[in-house]
Design an enzyme around this catalytic site. Sequence first.
Site, short mmCIF file in Angstrom:
data_model
loop_
_atom_site.label_atom_id
_atom_site.label_comp_id
_atom_site.label_asym_id
_atom_site.label_seq_id
_atom_site.Cartn_x
_atom_site.Cartn_y
_atom_site.Cartn_z
N ASP A 58 45.20 45.33 46.67
CA ASP A 58 44.14 44.38 47.00
C ASP A 58 43.49 44.75 48.33
OD1 ASP A 58 42.91 41.71 46.33
OD2 ASP A 58 43.76 41.19 48.29
N GLU A 110 41.69 48.64 45.47
CA GLU A 110 40.46 47.84 45.47
C GLU A 110 39.76 48.06 46.80
OE1 GLU A 110 38.99 43.21 45.05
OE2 GLU A 110 40.75 43.71 46.24
N HIS A 153 39.18 39.37 37.64
CA HIS A 153 39.35 37.95 37.96
C HIS A 153 38.34 37.44 38.99
CE1 HIS A 153 41.47 40.21 41.01
NE2 HIS A 153 41.44 39.15 41.80
N ASP A 154 37.59 38.35 39.61
CA ASP A 154 36.61 37.97 40.63
C ASP A 154 35.17 38.08 40.14
OD1 ASP A 154 38.43 37.37 42.65
OD2 ASP A 154 38.49 39.44 43.38
N ASP A 160 50.14 43.70 41.51
CA ASP A 160 49.21 43.59 42.62
C ASP A 160 49.98 43.75 43.93
OD1 ASP A 160 46.44 42.93 43.41
OD2 ASP A 160 46.45 41.82 41.53
#
Length: 561
Positions: free
Chosen positions: A199, A256, A329-330, A98
């Site tokens: 991210d 993302e 994960h979100d 990430d």
Amino acid sequence: MTKQWWKESVVYQIYPRSFNDSNGDGIGDLQGIIEKLDYLAELGIDVIWLSPVYDSPNDDNGYDIRDYRSIMNEFGSMEDFDVLLAEAHNRNIRIVMDLVVNHTSDEHSWFVESKSSKDNPKRDYYIWKDGKDGQPPTNWESAFSGSTWEYNEATGDYYLHIFSKKQPDLNWENDEVRSEVYDMMKWWLDKGIDGFRMDVVNFISKHPDYPNGEVQPGKQYGDGSPYFMNGPRIHEYLNEMNRQVLSNYDVMTVGEMPGVTPDEGKLYTADERNELNMVFHFEHMGVDGGEMGKWSLNGWNLTDLKEILSKWQYELEEEGWNSLYWNNHDQPRVVSRFGDDGEYRKKSAKMLGTCLHMMKGTPYIYQGEELGMTNVAFESIDQYEDLESLNMYNERVNQYGDDPAEVLERIHHKGRDNARTPMQWSAEENGGFTTGQPWLDVNPNYRTINAEEALSDEDSVFHYYKRLIQLRKENETIVYGKFDLLLEDSESIFAYTRTNGDETLLVLCNFTKEPVTAELGEFASRSGDVLITNREEERTEETQLGTVELEPFEATTFVLK
């Protein structure tokens, strides 16, 4: 269409805190991941996307980074990371890290200096603005509720934080900031990692005028997203990043990008533009949203889901590349969201896997998806850990006076902790995740839904995913074939073809718990052999494709003859 290893790969996302705890402190760690590499090799995945393991005070579960070149103590050491990287590579598994560079932790040394005085050399590493008439510089609302601006006593002004107040936004207008980021990226790539998941990377360029956002009825704050998403210098920055860093390594990159459109997706991912390989869009993740955004419980329509996913398939057909995902994960667990996590849990999980993996793009599996893990419904808000959920609960209950039970129900369906409950390895206490007290309660259904059970059951979701992954390695049509949507008006069936030269695959997915019939007049004269199916009743003869009867939640892929 240029062939690339990352187009042919299947990615598995690990959320380290919840994956596997090797030392009994209740928190997953790097040694825990090393222990499970053989499991991942058995599944057949090619790439691990590792959510942040950097040193962090953990305000937002590691997405608030204090030191980009250190490992969080809870996860282990840099030596542990080096072993993980080597052991993964020994199994032909790559590791993508990430990259969180829209913001840092407020405990990062850069910010500690930046907030200390207006003439500090690091002052312009972050975004500082004066207030207006005793109010913050803009009316923008933070992603985690409240204002995006926090007042700093020492300097008498405000810093921007699109997320938590402990996540100040970096100032990408500053050449030194970009240089620091590129040096850090090279440091990791020289260590041998295989790429970056970036991210909210489309937030790094802000509108220079910082206008107020539109205030929706009933809202206290304005929507600043038009002024910090896909900003005016975003392509300049990503092109510079590619030129100075990424082009010098054989790596995979995925950005993302909330709020990105297919047209913008092509700009970010087209080969000749030299920016990124692919993007994560969120359009299909909003298909069940409504007046309360993600927290609405309005239900969803299959036609809307098909329209969104097929639009991205068509738009990125000739240039750019899609990333394919149901979970991360979100997001809530897909089998609870778009399938049936009761009677048809296994079958609908396989159907959803088929629907996604047979499309064009790089598929992502989120830990536990291959087991058919489900959402969790904790009884008390005290059992939840997610900052976004806790802030929303406090705002709705304390400011708006909503019924606590109703707000909790929204969290049961949409909260991020649904994805973050610990991985369910066995029927042992705490799902075999830890010998200690887990940082977040394990979903109570671990006694029946776990990896040990799945590995021993040839009919499990795990073994079905393993077959989907293997097919991708064997069949170029699944990777590079052209996508065409069928039955676009059906609210029951998601049907499409993939065509590559003389080979055509027909994918039929029933999204309901009722038997349905697929009427495919254009294939009335064609028959097909089954490539993969979750069907319980075997098709005993060659299937005629003009009319195909589908069981509840059936997914079958045919090779046309």
